[in-house]
Design a protein around this motif. Structure first.
Motif, PDB file in Angstrom:
ATOM      1  N   ASN A  57      52.980  -0.718  -8.655  1.00  0.00           N
ATOM      2  CA  ASN A  57      52.328  -1.891  -9.249  1.00  0.00           C
ATOM      3  C   ASN A  57      51.615  -1.596 -10.560  1.00  0.00           C
ATOM      4  OD1 ASN A  57      50.271  -0.315  -8.231  1.00  0.00           O
ATOM      5  ND2 ASN A  57      49.124  -2.028  -7.333  1.00  0.00           N
ATOM      6  N   TYR A  58      51.775  -0.376 -11.092  1.00  0.00           N
ATOM      7  CA  TYR A  58      50.949   0.011 -12.241  1.00  0.00           C
ATOM      8  C   TYR A  58      51.250  -0.817 -13.490  1.00  0.00           C
ATOM      9  CZ  TYR A  58      48.611   2.776 -15.811  1.00  0.00           C
ATOM     10  OH  TYR A  58      47.826   3.167 -16.854  1.00  0.00           O
ATOM     11  N   CYS A  59      52.501  -0.920 -13.866  1.00  0.00           N
ATOM     12  CA  CYS A  59      52.840  -1.666 -15.084  1.00  0.00           C
ATOM     13  C   CYS A  59      52.358  -3.106 -15.003  1.00  0.00           C
ATOM     14  CB  CYS A  59      54.344  -1.630 -15.327  1.00  0.00           C
ATOM     15  SG  CYS A  59      54.997  -0.010 -15.773  1.00  0.00           S
ATOM     16  N   LEU A  60      52.563  -3.724 -13.844  1.00  0.00           N
ATOM     17  CA  LEU A  60      52.146  -5.113 -13.679  1.00  0.00           C
ATOM     18  C   LEU A  60      50.641  -5.252 -13.817  1.00  0.00           C
ATOM     19  CD1 LEU A  60      53.000  -8.004 -13.038  1.00  0.00           C
ATOM     20  CD2 LEU A  60      52.749  -7.471 -10.599  1.00  0.00           C
ATOM     21  N   ARG A  61      49.876  -4.298 -13.246  1.00  0.00           N
ATOM     22  CA  ARG A  61      48.418  -4.336 -13.374  1.00  0.00           C
ATOM     23  C   ARG A  61      47.999  -4.292 -14.830  1.00  0.00           C
ATOM     24  NH1 ARG A  61      47.584   0.220  -9.600  1.00  0.00           N
ATOM     25  NH2 ARG A  61      46.351   1.141 -11.281  1.00  0.00           N
ATOM     26  N   SER A  88      46.153  -7.321 -17.209  1.00  0.00           N
ATOM     27  CA  SER A  88      44.740  -7.137 -17.562  1.00  0.00           C
ATOM     28  C   SER A  88      44.557  -6.361 -18.852  1.00  0.00           C
ATOM     29  CB  SER A  88      43.995  -6.444 -16.416  1.00  0.00           C
ATOM     30  OG  SER A  88      44.630  -5.218 -16.082  1.00  0.00           O
ATOM     31  N   GLY A  89      44.812  -5.056 -18.813  1.00  0.00           N
ATOM     32  CA  GLY A  89      44.498  -4.198 -19.948  1.00  0.00           C
ATOM     33  C   GLY A  89      45.247  -4.522 -21.223  1.00  0.00           C
ATOM     34  N   PHE A  90      46.519  -4.911 -21.124  1.00  0.00           N
ATOM     35  CA  PHE A  90      47.318  -5.115 -22.325  1.00  0.00           C
ATOM     36  C   PHE A  90      46.756  -6.222 -23.207  1.00  0.00           C
ATOM     37  CE2 PHE A  90      50.952  -6.750 -24.766  1.00  0.00           C
ATOM     38  CZ  PHE A  90      51.415  -5.582 -25.331  1.00  0.00           C
ATOM     39  N   HIS A  91      46.099  -7.187 -22.613  1.00  0.00           N
ATOM     40  CA  HIS A  91      45.547  -8.298 -23.382  1.00  0.00           C
ATOM     41  C   HIS A  91      44.108  -8.029 -23.839  1.00  0.00           C
ATOM     42  CE1 HIS A  91      49.056 -10.669 -22.409  1.00  0.00           C
ATOM     43  NE2 HIS A  91      48.904 -10.352 -21.135  1.00  0.00           N
ATOM     44  N   GLY A  92      43.559  -6.890 -23.406  1.00  0.00           N
ATOM     45  CA  GLY A  92      42.193  -6.586 -23.798  1.00  0.00           C
ATOM     46  C   GLY A  92      42.048  -5.352 -24.649  1.00  0.00           C
ATOM     47  N   SER A  93      43.146  -4.626 -24.864  1.00  0.00           N
ATOM     48  CA  SER A  93      43.067  -3.389 -25.627  1.00  0.00           C
ATOM     49  C   SER A  93      44.428  -3.054 -26.214  1.00  0.00           C
ATOM     50  CB  SER A  93      42.586  -2.250 -24.717  1.00  0.00           C
ATOM     51  OG  SER A  93      42.418  -1.053 -25.449  1.00  0.00           O
ATOM     52  N   LEU A  94      44.464  -1.968 -26.979  1.00  0.00           N
ATOM     53  CA  LEU A  94      45.697  -1.536 -27.623  1.00  0.00           C
ATOM     54  C   LEU A  94      46.351  -0.371 -26.903  1.00  0.00           C
ATOM     55  CD1 LEU A  94      44.544  -1.672 -31.361  1.00  0.00           C
ATOM     56  CD2 LEU A  94      45.664  -3.458 -30.019  1.00  0.00           C
ATOM     57  N   ALA A  95      45.597   0.276 -26.007  1.00  0.00           N
ATOM     58  CA  ALA A  95      46.116   1.432 -25.277  1.00  0.00           C
ATOM     59  C   ALA A  95      45.219   1.678 -24.075  1.00  0.00           C
ATOM     60  CB  ALA A  95      46.152   2.671 -26.168  1.00  0.00           C
ATOM     61  N   GLY A  96      45.667   2.527 -23.156  1.00  0.00           N
ATOM     62  CA  GLY A  96      44.837   2.802 -21.996  1.00  0.00           C
ATOM     63  C   GLY A  96      45.419   3.892 -21.119  1.00  0.00           C
ATOM     64  N   TYR A  97      44.663   4.222 -20.071  1.00  0.00           N
ATOM     65  CA  TYR A  97      45.118   5.213 -19.097  1.00  0.00           C
ATOM     66  C   TYR A  97      44.450   4.924 -17.764  1.00  0.00           C
ATOM     67  CZ  TYR A  97      40.703   7.835 -19.683  1.00  0.00           C
ATOM     68  OH  TYR A  97      39.395   8.225 -19.708  1.00  0.00           O
ATOM     69  N   CYS A  98      44.748   5.734 -16.747  1.00  0.00           N
ATOM     70  CA  CYS A  98      44.286   5.410 -15.403  1.00  0.00           C
ATOM     71  C   CYS A  98      43.922   6.673 -14.624  1.00  0.00           C
ATOM     72  CB  CYS A  98      45.376   4.643 -14.652  1.00  0.00           C
ATOM     73  SG  CYS A  98      46.864   5.634 -14.349  1.00  0.00           S
ATOM     74  N   ASP A 121      41.921   2.658 -10.615  1.00  0.00           N
ATOM     75  CA  ASP A 121      42.910   2.775  -9.547  1.00  0.00           C
ATOM     76  C   ASP A 121      44.086   3.602 -10.048  1.00  0.00           C
ATOM     77  OD1 ASP A 121      41.445   1.176  -7.781  1.00  0.00           O
ATOM     78  OD2 ASP A 121      42.308  -0.663  -8.598  1.00  0.00           O
ATOM     79  N   PRO A 122      44.615   4.484  -9.208  1.00  0.00           N
ATOM     80  CA  PRO A 122      45.708   5.356  -9.657  1.00  0.00           C
ATOM     81  C   PRO A 122      46.941   4.568 -10.093  1.00  0.00           C
ATOM     82  CG  PRO A 122      44.773   6.153  -7.593  1.00  0.00           C
ATOM     83  CD  PRO A 122      44.200   4.796  -7.823  1.00  0.00           C
ATOM     84  N   GLY A 123      47.591   5.095 -11.131  1.00  0.00           N
ATOM     85  CA  GLY A 123      48.844   4.509 -11.596  1.00  0.00           C
ATOM     86  C   GLY A 123      49.988   5.495 -11.554  1.00  0.00           C
ATOM     87  N   VAL A 124      49.654   6.784 -11.388  1.00  0.00           N
ATOM     88  CA  VAL A 124      50.665   7.836 -11.289  1.00  0.00           C
ATOM     89  C   VAL A 124      50.309   8.770 -10.143  1.00  0.00           C
ATOM     90  CG1 VAL A 124      51.360   7.779 -13.723  1.00  0.00           C
ATOM     91  CG2 VAL A 124      49.453   9.231 -12.999  1.00  0.00           C
ATOM     92  N   ARG A 125      51.329   9.463  -9.665  1.00  0.00           N
ATOM     93  CA  ARG A 125      51.147  10.413  -8.573  1.00  0.00           C
ATOM     94  C   ARG A 125      51.601  11.791  -9.032  1.00  0.00           C
ATOM     95  NH1 ARG A 125      54.224   8.050  -4.779  1.00  0.00           N
ATOM     96  NH2 ARG A 125      52.453   6.937  -3.861  1.00  0.00           N
ATOM     97  N   GLN A 126      50.762  12.787  -8.787  1.00  0.00           N
ATOM     98  CA  GLN A 126      51.092  14.170  -9.112  1.00  0.00           C
ATOM     99  C   GLN A 126      50.986  15.019  -7.859  1.00  0.00           C
ATOM    100  OE1 GLN A 126      48.387  15.221 -12.291  1.00  0.00           O
ATOM    101  NE2 GLN A 126      49.507  14.023 -13.804  1.00  0.00           N
ATOM    102  N   TYR A 127      51.631  16.193  -7.891  1.00  0.00           N
ATOM    103  CA  TYR A 127      51.747  17.031  -6.700  1.00  0.00           C
ATOM    104  C   TYR A 127      51.139  18.402  -6.931  1.00  0.00           C
ATOM    105  CZ  TYR A 127      54.878  13.473  -4.873  1.00  0.00           C
ATOM    106  OH  TYR A 127      55.399  12.282  -4.423  1.00  0.00           O
TER     107      TYR A 127
END
Length: 308
Positions: free
Chosen positions: A96-100, A104-114, A196-202
């Motif tokens: 669900n990361y891209c949709l989130r 929200s973030g895409f309309h409030g900023s130019l870049a971001g991370y999670c 909230d997490p948007g990627v998973r690492q191992y």
């Protein structure tokens, strides 16, 4: 809604790449695309991914400078999305990361991370996040460290902004993300943070040093990459700006770890303005004294001043 492209650079990870691509396709909107940029792998990515049939998947060979930065730059230029998401070939993007972000973030900023969902060796998970940051634009008062986003941290950016900033530095074999986000900060481009997490690492990948380029690159090379980031960016900030000390101190730490003492002292003594040089010299004095099994500070300083 703006269109999405997920850029996945890859090099010689045939066992991990399919998992990353499948996760990207699950996260990608129906009208988006996943761009895999093969940086001339021994086993071509197109053959590794031959069993994945999805019209949103595009596999290309890097046509720019070789390396992770060049591959990502080529991927961005080849993508059609308004929003560019980066995903490493040994990680997974959560569904669900891209949709989130787009809601929200895409309309409030130019870049971001999670935040990151980290899978431990025993299979348990923990969320790795930036303490003190809430969902939304990172405030100007936040420390510089919290404004620095790794490209593996669900980093996304508007394509036009990425290009206007000059893309990633292909001469940086590591630390290219810090260099890029520091340039963003110098242009007063705010970052959106999602706790909230948007990627998973191992953990098993980072444990055997297969997950992060900074951990597999020789320490002296890492130190010189950090020096390039320092040299390029510190003077873009006002003389008393905290970003100058942030960039200098992180380089000095890496130089000490690499036993590049002469280089560290030379940079600390030559950097401007004077107060920054004094801080760097004091920092090095404390750090070298704290490492009694290595060169003693007095001996080191004598050698450095003789050989300058």
């Amino acid at each position: 809604m703006a269109s999405v492209s997920i850029v996945v650079p890859t090099f010689n990870r045939p066992k991990l790449l399919p998992r990353a691509v499948r996760s990207a396709l699950l996260a990608c909107p129906e009208d988006g695309q996943v761009v895999v940029v093969d940086d001339h792998s021994v086993i071509p990515a197109i053959s590794v991914l031959k069993d994945i049939s999805d019209t949103r998947l595009r596999v290309i060979t890097n046509g720019y400078e070789k390396g992770a930065s060049g591959a990502r730059n080529f991927g961005v230029f080849s993508a059609f999305g308004d929003a560019i998401f980066f995903l490493d070939d040994d990680d997974e993007m959560l569904p669900n990361y891209c949709l989130r972000v787009m809601k929200s973030g895409f309309h409030g900023s130019l870049a971001g991370y999670c935040a990151i969902e980290h899978v431990e060796l025993d299979g348990s998970t923990q969320t790795i996040s930036r303490r003190g940051l809430d969902r939304g634009l990172i405030p100007d008062s936040a420390s510089m460290r919290k404004k620095i986003a790794g490209l593996q941290m669900g980093f996304w950016i508007r394509k036009d902004v990425f290009q206007e900033l000059g893309c990633l530095d292909p001469l940086l074999t590591t630390d290219e993300d810090t260099d890029f986000t520091i340039r963003m900060c110098s242009e007063n481009i705010g970052l959106w943070y999602d706790p909230d997490p948007g990627v998973r690492q191992y953990s098993h990948l980072t444990a055997n040093k297969g997950g992060q380029l900074t951990k597999t690159t020789p320490k002296d090379v890492v130190a010189r990459n950090y020096l390039r980031t320092l040299s390029k960016n510190h003077a873009t900030f006002p003389p008393m700006h905290k970003a100058r000390w942030f960039l200098l101190s992180r380089f000095l730490r890496r130089a000490i770890e690499a036993h590049e003492y002469r280089l560290a002292w030379r940079v600390a003594m030559d950097i401007k303005p004077l107060y920054l040089s004094i801080c760097g010299i004091a920092f090095l004095s404390v750090k070298t004294i704290a490492r009694p099994r290595r060169h003693l500070t007095s001996t080191l300083i004598n050698r450095l001043f003789i050989q300058r």
